[in-house]
Write a protein that holds these residues in place. Structure first.
Motif, short mmCIF file in Angstrom:
data_model
loop_
_atom_site.label_atom_id
_atom_site.label_comp_id
_atom_site.label_asym_id
_atom_site.label_seq_id
_atom_site.Cartn_x
_atom_site.Cartn_y
_atom_site.Cartn_z
N GLY A 176 0.81 -1.21 0.00
CA GLY A 176 0.00 0.00 0.00
C GLY A 176 0.84 1.25 0.00
O GLY A 176 0.55 2.23 -0.71
N ILE A 177 1.92 1.26 0.77
CA ILE A 177 2.81 2.43 0.82
C ILE A 177 3.56 2.55 -0.50
O ILE A 177 3.77 3.66 -1.02
N ALA A 178 3.96 1.41 -1.09
CA ALA A 178 4.62 1.45 -2.39
C ALA A 178 3.66 1.98 -3.46
O ALA A 178 4.06 2.75 -4.34
N PHE A 179 2.39 1.57 -3.37
CA PHE A 179 1.40 2.09 -4.32
C PHE A 179 1.24 3.60 -4.16
O PHE A 179 1.03 4.33 -5.13
N GLU A 180 1.30 4.06 -2.90
CA GLU A 180 1.21 5.50 -2.67
C GLU A 180 2.37 6.23 -3.32
O GLU A 180 2.21 7.29 -3.93
N TYR A 181 3.59 5.65 -3.24
CA TYR A 181 4.75 6.25 -3.92
C TYR A 181 4.51 6.30 -5.43
O TYR A 181 4.88 7.27 -6.10
N ALA A 182 3.90 5.24 -5.97
CA ALA A 182 3.58 5.23 -7.40
C ALA A 182 2.60 6.34 -7.73
O ALA A 182 2.67 6.94 -8.82
N TYR A 183 1.69 6.62 -6.80
CA TYR A 183 0.73 7.71 -7.00
C TYR A 183 1.46 9.06 -7.02
O TYR A 183 1.20 9.91 -7.87
N TYR A 184 2.42 9.25 -6.09
CA TYR A 184 3.23 10.47 -6.11
C TYR A 184 3.93 10.63 -7.45
O TYR A 184 3.97 11.72 -8.05
N LEU A 185 4.52 9.52 -7.91
CA LEU A 185 5.28 9.55 -9.16
C LEU A 185 4.38 9.89 -10.34
O LEU A 185 4.77 10.64 -11.24
N GLU A 186 3.17 9.35 -10.34
CA GLU A 186 2.21 9.65 -11.40
C GLU A 186 1.87 11.14 -11.42
O GLU A 186 1.79 11.76 -12.50
N ARG A 191 1.46 -3.91 -12.24
CA ARG A 191 0.99 -2.78 -13.05
C ARG A 191 -0.52 -2.57 -12.93
O ARG A 191 -0.97 -1.45 -12.65
N PRO A 192 -1.35 -3.60 -13.15
CA PRO A 192 -2.81 -3.36 -13.01
C PRO A 192 -3.22 -3.00 -11.59
O PRO A 192 -4.19 -2.25 -11.39
N LEU A 193 -2.49 -3.52 -10.57
CA LEU A 193 -2.83 -3.20 -9.18
C LEU A 193 -2.53 -1.74 -8.88
O LEU A 193 -3.31 -1.05 -8.20
N VAL A 194 -1.40 -1.26 -9.40
CA VAL A 194 -1.04 0.16 -9.21
C VAL A 194 -2.09 1.05 -9.88
O VAL A 194 -2.55 2.04 -9.30
N GLU A 195 -2.46 0.70 -11.12
CA GLU A 195 -3.45 1.51 -11.83
C GLU A 195 -4.79 1.50 -11.11
O GLU A 195 -5.49 2.51 -11.05
N GLN A 196 -5.14 0.33 -10.55
CA GLN A 196 -6.40 0.25 -9.80
C GLN A 196 -6.34 1.11 -8.55
O GLN A 196 -7.30 1.83 -8.22
N TYR A 197 -5.21 1.05 -7.85
CA TYR A 197 -5.04 1.85 -6.63
C TYR A 197 -5.14 3.35 -6.95
O TYR A 197 -5.86 4.09 -6.29
N VAL A 229 7.11 -2.33 -7.89
CA VAL A 229 5.95 -1.46 -8.08
C VAL A 229 6.30 -0.25 -8.95
O VAL A 229 5.56 0.11 -9.87
N LEU A 230 7.44 0.40 -8.66
CA LEU A 230 7.84 1.61 -9.39
C LEU A 230 8.59 1.29 -10.68
O LEU A 230 8.82 2.18 -11.51
N ASN A 231 9.04 0.04 -10.81
CA ASN A 231 9.79 -0.40 -12.00
C ASN A 231 11.09 0.39 -12.16
O ASN A 231 11.45 0.81 -13.27
N VAL A 232 11.78 0.62 -11.05
CA VAL A 232 13.11 1.25 -11.07
C VAL A 232 13.99 0.56 -10.03
O VAL A 232 13.48 0.03 -9.03
N PRO A 233 15.31 0.55 -10.21
CA PRO A 233 16.20 0.02 -9.18
C PRO A 233 16.06 0.81 -7.87
O PRO A 233 15.91 2.04 -7.89
#
Length: 498
Positions: free
Chosen positions: A47-57, A148-154, A90-94
């Protein structure tokens, strides 16, 4: 496994500005009695990683050119190899942990040092004052695909929550288009969501109503129609493109044959020079030998050959460049593209489309491009924007042909300008064609409406253009027209991608 078996956790319990709906902090979504303590732990980390993905978006929407190549982290959470691996996937980066136990003092020192001028480049100094701790966690292809689909759903549900909050605060209906979700059969689907406020009469309590329309099949049909329109356009352009390639190919062939013959002639002259040089070295040079050299030079017309060879080479190079430009433009135009928006260079899109469609307009119109070199990129679907420009350009060429004929003594004119207009990137495509009659102007963007003869138009070009620009990109497409003088279509796209 990735996804914690459908269990989502919405961070954080306090101290953060995300998620967008603070009341949802710490909420669990998708809980069932089949979930174990391990699922809960993993859902928190994800969930926290998904939140980071949201920041990045959000950052990518604000800064379309942003490119993230590595995440460097410090702090307590960075010590967990499992969590670092989840965030990398989740972020697809090292994900690289740094060799520091504290960060508040160090970060404050960096900011203060930059403020007082101790150094110029904040990022460079931050890298120079830290050391990696071990090897980075690298994203794993299978896990990235699963997340990827989980991040987009979140992210989609976070945006819904943000709109719910806005709906309740401003007491107005809000809409979200084409949100991704997972259908009951496991496949990806799309929803159009409308959130409407309402006020209860008993006690005056307010609430909201969420209505979702399943538009997956509509989107699929829309995509198929777009592909059919593109194939129709490519088919229409194919003969012209073949002609455009054939012309430079012919003079490349002619020049190459000339160079072959010239080379053979020059070899004969060179052979005579070699004989003369050998005779001079051996002391046997005679006036007759010199005359034979001069006769050979006259026979091959040496002055003409040496003058024409550089021109033939230059023309051949120009022809090769012309063919390469046509092929590159055709590849860029016909590329299927993806369903995700990327940074689009509108100037390049215009140049590519003008090149691809050259044979459609060059006989009836002169082309003038006035492209703003400072125009920022926009977030969009490149292939669909190319299709919009092509549809309008073809209409302009056909409108001019209706005025001047197929092979006119005096051509019409097409002018394409790009510019920034407040928060919009603007494309203006003008022609000196027939103009649009007042009686049909209100139907221009209607599906299947066309003024062309049967078999010469489907009536889909401008309808698709309107859908692409307005529905898919949040822009606008309008026109200014005067009968007998011509038409200007104005396409506006938001610079910030919103």
């Amino acid at each position: 496994p990735p996804g914690a078996e459908g269990l989502f956790f919405s961070p954080h319990l306090g101290g953060r500005i995300c998620p967008a709906a603070p009341a949802m902090r710490g909420a669990w979504v998708g809980f069932s009695w089949g979930h174990t303590r391990a699922h809960f732990f993993r859902a928190v980390l994800e969930g926290i990683a998904f939140e980071y993905a949201y920041y990045l978006e959000i950052l990518r929407e604000l800064i379309p050119a942003l490119s993230l190549t590595e995440a460097r982290v410090i702090g307590g959470g960075a010590k967990s190899a499992v969590w670092n691996q989840i965030k990398a996937d989740v972020l697809n980066v090292p994900y690289q942990r740094l060799n520091r136990s504290e960060f508040a003092t160090w970060g404050a020192a960096l900011i203060a040092g930059r403020a007082v001028g101790l150094f110029d480049d904040l990022a460079e100094t931050a890298v120079a004052t830290t050391e990696p701790a071990g090897e980075p966690a690298l994203p794993r292809a299978e896990a990235v695909q699963a997340y990827r689909p989980l991040v987009e759903q979140y992210i989609g549900w976070q945006r819904i929550l943000a709109e719910v909050e806005r709906c309740c605060k401003e007491h107005q209906t809000v809409s979200l288009k084409e949100l991704r979700y997972q259908r009951p059969d496991g496949r990806e689907g799309f929803l159009n969501v409308t959130i409407s406020p309402y006020l209860l009469q008993n006690g005056g309590k307010s609430g909201f109503l969420v209505a979702a329309e399943e538009v997956t099949e509509h989107k699929i049909l829309q995509h198929q129609l777009m592909q059919a329109q593109k194939l129709e356009s490519i088919g229409q352009l194919a003969a012209g493109i073949a002609h455009e390639i054939n012309t430079p190919t012919q003079f490349i062939g002619d020049n190459t044959r000339f160079l072959r013959e010239a080379f053979a002639s020059l070899l004969g002259v060179i052979e005579q020079y070699r004989r003369l040089k050998q005779a001079v070295r051996s002391g046997q040079a005679t006036p007759q030998l010199l005359e034979s050299v001069e006769e050979k030079e006259s026979e091959v017309d040496l002055d003409y050959v040496t003058q024409e060879i550089p021109l033939a080479i230059q023309q051949s190079l120009e022809g090769i460049e012309r063919v390469a430009n046509i092929v590159q433009a055709m590849r860029a135009f016909s590329h299927p593209g993806g369903q995700e928006k990327t940074a689009v260079d509108l100037n390049k899109a215009v140049e590519t489309t003008v090149t691809v469609a050259r044979n459609e307009w060059k006989y009836v119109a002169d082309m003038e491009l006035d492209l703003d070199s400072t125009l920022p990129h926009v977030q969009g679907l490149p292939n669909e924007i190319n299709q919009v420009i092509l549809n309008i350009l073809l209409n302009a060429a056909h409108a001019i042909r209706d005025v001047v004929g197929a092979r006119p003594e005096r051509k019409g004119k097409i002018t394409i300008r790009t510019q920034r207009n407040n928060g919009w990137a603007e494309i203006r495509i003008s022609d000196t064609g027939t103009g649009i009659p007042a009686a049909i102007r209100h139907r221009i963007f209607d599906p299947f409406f066309t003024t062309k003869e049967v078999g010469k138009g489907t009536g889909q070009g401008l309808a698709i253009a309107h859908n692409v620009i307005v529905e898919k990109h949040g822009g606008s497409i309008t026109f200014e027209t005067e009968e007998g003088r011509g038409t200007t279509f104005i396409v506006r796209l938001p610079v910030d991608g919103s």
